[in-house]
Design a protein around this motif. Structure first.
Motif, mmCIF file in Angstrom:
data_model
loop_
_atom_site.group_PDB
_atom_site.id
_atom_site.type_symbol
_atom_site.label_atom_id
_atom_site.label_comp_id
_atom_site.label_asym_id
_atom_site.label_seq_id
_atom_site.Cartn_x
_atom_site.Cartn_y
_atom_site.Cartn_z
ATOM 1 N N VAL A 27 -49.916 -22.439 83.692
ATOM 2 C CA VAL A 27 -51.092 -23.308 83.631
ATOM 3 C C VAL A 27 -52.359 -22.473 83.817
ATOM 4 C CG1 VAL A 27 -52.319 -25.201 84.749
ATOM 5 C CG2 VAL A 27 -49.823 -25.312 84.495
ATOM 6 N N ALA A 28 -52.340 -21.564 84.791
ATOM 7 C CA ALA A 28 -53.524 -20.752 85.075
ATOM 8 C C ALA A 28 -53.938 -19.921 83.857
ATOM 9 C CB ALA A 28 -53.262 -19.846 86.273
ATOM 10 N N GLU A 29 -52.963 -19.380 83.144
ATOM 11 C CA GLU A 29 -53.285 -18.609 81.927
ATOM 12 C C GLU A 29 -53.868 -19.515 80.841
ATOM 13 O OE1 GLU A 29 -49.544 -15.535 82.537
ATOM 14 O OE2 GLU A 29 -50.058 -16.118 80.492
ATOM 15 N N LEU A 30 -53.335 -20.721 80.735
ATOM 16 C CA LEU A 30 -53.863 -21.682 79.760
ATOM 17 C C LEU A 30 -55.321 -22.011 80.088
ATOM 18 C CD1 LEU A 30 -53.517 -23.703 77.407
ATOM 19 C CD2 LEU A 30 -52.641 -25.351 79.089
ATOM 20 N N VAL A 31 -55.620 -22.202 81.376
ATOM 21 C CA VAL A 31 -56.991 -22.506 81.793
ATOM 22 C C VAL A 31 -57.933 -21.371 81.389
ATOM 23 C CG1 VAL A 31 -58.518 -22.816 83.803
ATOM 24 C CG2 VAL A 31 -56.347 -24.058 83.673
ATOM 25 N N GLU A 32 -57.498 -20.122 81.572
ATOM 26 C CA GLU A 32 -58.343 -18.981 81.182
ATOM 27 C C GLU A 32 -58.590 -18.985 79.678
ATOM 28 O OE1 GLU A 32 -60.105 -17.051 83.214
ATOM 29 O OE2 GLU A 32 -59.251 -18.420 84.711
ATOM 30 N N GLU A 33 -57.573 -19.300 78.889
ATOM 31 C CA GLU A 33 -57.748 -19.386 77.431
ATOM 32 C C GLU A 33 -58.729 -20.491 77.053
ATOM 33 O OE1 GLU A 33 -53.319 -17.960 75.847
ATOM 34 O OE2 GLU A 33 -54.175 -19.854 75.138
ATOM 35 N N PHE A 45 -63.857 -26.443 83.895
ATOM 36 C CA PHE A 45 -62.889 -25.730 84.748
ATOM 37 C C PHE A 45 -63.552 -24.787 85.750
ATOM 38 C CE2 PHE A 45 -60.231 -26.784 80.998
ATOM 39 C CZ PHE A 45 -59.225 -27.483 81.657
ATOM 40 N N LYS A 46 -64.834 -25.055 86.041
ATOM 41 C CA LYS A 46 -65.575 -24.154 86.933
ATOM 42 C C LYS A 46 -64.986 -24.145 88.353
ATOM 43 C CE LYS A 46 -70.285 -23.080 88.278
ATOM 44 N NZ LYS A 46 -71.621 -23.622 88.486
ATOM 45 N N ASP A 47 -64.696 -25.345 88.864
ATOM 46 C CA ASP A 47 -64.194 -25.439 90.239
ATOM 47 C C ASP A 47 -62.730 -25.893 90.207
ATOM 48 O OD1 ASP A 47 -63.687 -25.815 92.896
ATOM 49 O OD2 ASP A 47 -64.961 -27.603 93.095
ATOM 50 N N MET A 48 -61.825 -24.924 90.208
ATOM 51 C CA MET A 48 -60.407 -25.284 90.069
ATOM 52 C C MET A 48 -59.842 -25.976 91.310
ATOM 53 S SD MET A 48 -59.629 -24.841 87.013
ATOM 54 C CE MET A 48 -57.866 -25.186 87.105
ATOM 55 N N ALA A 49 -60.560 -25.895 92.435
ATOM 56 C CA ALA A 49 -60.105 -26.620 93.635
ATOM 57 C C ALA A 49 -60.182 -28.129 93.403
ATOM 58 C CB ALA A 49 -60.956 -26.219 94.834
#
Lengths: 81, 143
Positions: A27-33, A45-49
């Motif tokens: 998921v984290a890699e998808l968010v970066e893409e 997706f600025k604040d992933m918390a």
């Protein structure tokens, strides 16, 4: 896979869902893409918390695998009841 | 198992009657009805949800409650869409031979609905309702 957005994530990205071709393993890699796609995604997706994720409709963590997943959904903390 | 995710309103009396109809083994029936409170930014809100996952999440919460308490039956209804202040939004009904299980299971189900069921509230004034830390903390006592 289908990527879904709900509540203010949907508003910030500007779409309720979209088909995404990805080689991301987690998921984290998808968010970066997704963040690299443009300003709207970067803001969403600025604040992933403040972001929760479900893979194939099961609540999970950012480190979770998305290999073989059909559906990944992003949304804020839930406010049911 | 009986879970409904619906836009329509529900009838509390009819739900209770349907669950107890034709049986005399239930000793305790606990119901909880959640209502939309008046809001600062206007008196309407919209409840968004995740079709598919919502039903699964509610069924999982019900199954967990049935595993922890001796429940004879259980009913969960959660509405979505536009809702005005004063409207019924959520309903939980639990039946057991004795009251303690019915009370505790209903509370457990509501605590999980609050922060583990994929619903998001937006007030007519335009703001999304923030998750409350107290709701997250309420889950702690069941873990």
């Amino acid at each position: 896979m289908q990527v879904l957005y709900f509540a203010w994530l949907r508003e910030r990205v500007g779409l309720p869902r979209e088909e995404v071709e990805t080689s991301a393993a987690t998921v984290a890699e998808l968010v970066e893409e997704l963040k690299a796609r443009g300003e709207r995604y970067a803001v969403a997706f600025k604040d992933m918390a403040a972001v929760r994720v479900a893979v194939d409709q099961e609540l999970t963590e950012l480190g979770a695998s998305i290999k073989g997943a059909r559906e990944v959904a992003f949304f804020p903390p839930m406010t049911g009841g | 198992m009986s879970v409904s995710v619906q836009a329509e309103d529900f009838d509390v009396g009819a739900e209770m009657a349907a669950l107890t109809s034709g049986r005399a083994d239930i000793g305790a029936l606990v119901s909880f009805t959640g209502l939309v409170r008046e809001m600062a930014g206007g008196n309407e809100m919209v409840l968004e949800h995740y079709p598919g996952m919502t039903e699964k999440a509610l069924e999982a919460i019900e199954a967990e409650a049935r595993g922890r308490w001796e429940l004879q039956d259980c009913r969960i209804i959660h509405r979505y869409g536009p809702l005005e202040a004063g409207a019924q939004i959520v309903f939980v009904l639990t039946a057991s031979p004795h009251r303690q299980a019915a009370f505790e299971a209903a509370e457990f189900i509501m605590d999980f609905l609050k922060s583990r069921a994929p619903f998001w509230k937006k007030e007519a004034g335009g703001g999304w309702v923030d998750a409350r830390e107290a709701d997250e903390a309420a889950l702690g006592r069941w873990c």
